[in-house]
Design a protein around this motif. Structure first.
Motif, PDB file in Angstrom:
ATOM      1  N   ALA A  96      -8.381  -1.196  -2.369  1.00 16.98           N
ATOM      2  CA  ALA A  96      -9.387  -2.142  -2.840  1.00 16.98           C
ATOM      3  C   ALA A  96      -8.757  -3.438  -3.320  1.00 16.98           C
ATOM      4  O   ALA A  96      -9.225  -4.543  -2.984  1.00 16.98           O
ATOM      5  CB  ALA A  96     -10.207  -1.500  -3.966  1.00 16.98           C
ATOM      6  N   LEU A  97      -7.680  -3.352  -4.095  1.00 13.62           N
ATOM      7  CA  LEU A  97      -7.060  -4.561  -4.637  1.00 13.62           C
ATOM      8  C   LEU A  97      -6.348  -5.371  -3.556  1.00 13.62           C
ATOM      9  O   LEU A  97      -6.386  -6.605  -3.567  1.00 13.62           O
ATOM     10  CB  LEU A  97      -6.075  -4.186  -5.747  1.00 13.62           C
ATOM     11  N   LEU A 137      -7.297  -9.199  -2.393  1.00 18.63           N
ATOM     12  CA  LEU A 137      -6.330 -10.289  -2.380  1.00 18.63           C
ATOM     13  C   LEU A 137      -5.885 -10.650  -0.977  1.00 18.63           C
ATOM     14  O   LEU A 137      -4.869 -11.324  -0.809  1.00 18.63           O
ATOM     15  CB  LEU A 137      -5.115  -9.919  -3.226  1.00 18.63           C
ATOM     16  N   ASP A 138      -6.615 -10.192   0.022  1.00 18.40           N
ATOM     17  CA  ASP A 138      -6.229 -10.407   1.416  1.00 18.40           C
ATOM     18  C   ASP A 138      -5.978 -11.885   1.697  1.00 18.40           C
ATOM     19  O   ASP A 138      -6.796 -12.752   1.375  1.00 18.40           O
ATOM     20  CB  ASP A 138      -7.352  -9.896   2.341  1.00 18.40           C
ATOM     21  N   GLY A 139      -4.806 -12.145   2.286  1.00 18.32           N
ATOM     22  CA  GLY A 139      -4.448 -13.526   2.610  1.00 18.32           C
ATOM     23  C   GLY A 139      -3.690 -14.239   1.517  1.00 18.32           C
ATOM     24  O   GLY A 139      -3.180 -15.343   1.729  1.00 18.32           O
ATOM     25  N   HIS A 140      -3.609 -13.651   0.335  1.00 19.84           N
ATOM     26  CA  HIS A 140      -2.922 -14.301  -0.783  1.00 19.84           C
ATOM     27  C   HIS A 140      -1.615 -13.609  -1.178  1.00 19.84           C
ATOM     28  O   HIS A 140      -0.910 -14.075  -2.064  1.00 19.84           O
ATOM     29  CB  HIS A 140      -3.840 -14.345  -2.008  1.00 19.84           C
ATOM     30  N   SER A 175      -7.432   8.466  -6.133  1.00 15.38           N
ATOM     31  CA  SER A 175      -7.654   7.298  -6.988  1.00 15.38           C
ATOM     32  C   SER A 175      -6.575   6.249  -6.782  1.00 15.38           C
ATOM     33  O   SER A 175      -6.867   5.050  -6.708  1.00 15.38           O
ATOM     34  CB  SER A 175      -7.700   7.722  -8.458  1.00 15.38           C
ATOM     35  N   VAL A 176      -5.321   6.685  -6.679  1.00 15.07           N
ATOM     36  CA  VAL A 176      -4.232   5.733  -6.454  1.00 15.07           C
ATOM     37  C   VAL A 176      -4.406   5.026  -5.113  1.00 15.07           C
ATOM     38  O   VAL A 176      -4.309   3.794  -5.021  1.00 15.07           O
ATOM     39  CB  VAL A 176      -2.866   6.461  -6.506  1.00 15.07           C
ATOM     40  N   PHE A 196       0.820  -1.201   0.000  1.00 10.29           N
ATOM     41  CA  PHE A 196       0.000   0.000   0.000  1.00 10.29           C
ATOM     42  C   PHE A 196       0.862   1.263   0.000  1.00 10.29           C
ATOM     43  O   PHE A 196       0.647   2.190  -0.796  1.00 10.29           O
ATOM     44  CB  PHE A 196      -0.923   0.002   1.220  1.00 10.29           C
ATOM     45  N   LEU A 197       1.861   1.305   0.867  1.00 12.29           N
ATOM     46  CA  LEU A 197       2.728   2.481   0.935  1.00 12.29           C
ATOM     47  C   LEU A 197       3.527   2.638  -0.355  1.00 12.29           C
ATOM     48  O   LEU A 197       3.721   3.754  -0.842  1.00 12.29           O
ATOM     49  CB  LEU A 197       3.673   2.365   2.132  1.00 12.29           C
TER      50      LEU A 197
END
Length: 378
Positions: free
Chosen positions: A367-368, A372-375, A360-361, A202-203
């Motif tokens: 969101a993405l 994909l949380d956990g993957h 937006s970024v 994220f960062l």
């Protein structure tokens, strides 16, 4: 008959370049020290999130609007803005290696790509809606989506952006980047429940400039004792930088295609030299040279089967260092040649576009990553 300027004429012009070049260089040197001082002493970061480019540009802006005797400074300042900037962009390619894409892995790459596409498309839409200059919109788009100041100074000559547009775009990117540097480490911890990989992604995708990404990741790592977040954020940001080699020529082509169509009633085509000028070609060639050198280290253990690894690392460091130095001097020149009254004339719309691009970024990244949380195990 007008004769082309020969070597003798160029040599006679050299003394006239000295005053402006010396002043831009002095401002750049002061900008380095002041950026570090403000970031570490005043803001309390272990590594300053303030770019010396921005500090030098602002100092140049102040001096350029206060100092008399502009005629004596103009030749050297113009040389810095036009020649040194292009050379710095070419050398910037040495800092990009395609192998960073593989370091990030296929899981993280779609997040980086989606954030870039979202920022570019939304910024273009907002620019048209607010009737903002297409050049200024492109500067804000690449600064937000790719690598902050570096992307702005790389694309500016390719789309023939004016000095005041470059100055305003860098200011917009710096303001929202600093806000993200301060707030996003806490937001990342809250959103991703202490997952250092997701926080680092994220960062690395949502904070603008390289120095700001590093600062934000260091804050997160120190606050929550998760040093791996710094590694992930750094690699993610490097991947964004690598993609600059593809995005900047594409945006330059689109810009000149629109310009050519406007000039020729919708039927014109841009000249290849305008879409892909020599300095952008040099940037791409040097990035390819760096990538192939890194690849040869993996294959045969020696860069290009000739250099040693320490010599290769020293060459990369040398060229990257001089790239930054030249760009800082050039942007000090941009500040010196920009009039404050002209910047005021651009109004408040660029900040709205910058806010939309930053949002937006950040939104696409969140969101993405949550999707994909956990993957994500990079």
């Amino acid at each position: 008959m007008v004769r082309a300027a020969g070597p003798g004429a160029r040599l006679r012009r050299l003394p006239g370049l000295v005053p402006g070049l010396v002043l831009a260089s002095m401002i750049a040197l002061a900008g380095y020290h002041l950026a570090d001082l403000l970031g570490t002493r005043l803001l309390g970061f272990a590594r300053s999130p303030l770019s010396p480019v921005m500090v030098s540009l602002l100092m140049g802006l102040v001096f350029g609007n206060l100092l008399p005797g502009w005629a004596a400074l103009k030749p050297g300042v113009e040389f810095a803005v036009k020649k040194l900037l292009r050379l710095g962009i070419i050398l910037l390619g040495m800092g990009l290696s395609i192998l960073e894409l593989f370091r990030l892995g296929l899981q993280g790459l779609p997040i980086v790509a989606a954030c870039i596409v979202a920022a570019v498309l939304l910024t273009a839409g907002l620019s048209r809606l607010l009737r903002l200059s297409g050049r200024l919109g492109s500067l804000i788009a690449v600064g937000t989506s790719i690598c902050g100041v570096s992307a702005i100074v790389a694309i500016a000559p390719a789309i023939e952006a004016r000095e005041e547009e470059v100055t305003y775009a860098i200011a917009v990117i710096t303001v929202f980047g600093l806000v993200a540097t301060v707030l996003y480490p806490y937001l990342a911890h809250r959103l991703f429940a202490g997952d250092a990989v997701e926080a680092g992604l994220f960062l690395g995708t949502s904070v603008h400039d390289t120095s700001q990404v590093t600062g934000a990741a260091l804050v997160y790592a120190d606050l929550y004792s998760r040093p791996e977040a710094l590694s992930v954020a750094t690699v993610t940001k490097l991947v964004r930088n690598v993609l600059m080699a593809a995005v900047i020529p594409l945006l330059a082509w689109l810009h000149h295609r629109r310009s050519a169509a406007a000039e020729h009633g919708g039927q014109g085509r841009p000249r290849a030299s305008r879409v892909f000028p020599l300095f952008i070609l040099g940037f791409v060639v040097l990035a390819a040279f760096r990538s192939l050198g890194d690849w040869s280290v993996r294959l045969v253990g020696r860069p290009y089967a000739v250099l040693t690894e320490p010599a290769w690392a020293a060459l990369i460091t040398l060229l990257r260092t001089w790239s930054v130095r030249l760009i800082v001097v050039a942007l000090a020149g941009v500040g010196l040649s920009t009039r404050i009254a002209t910047i005021r004339g651009l109004g408040w719309k660029p900040f709205l576009v910058g806010l939309g691009a930053a949002g937006s970024v950040g939104g696409v990244s969140i969101a993405l990553i949550l999707l994909l949380d956990g993957h994500l195990r990079l």
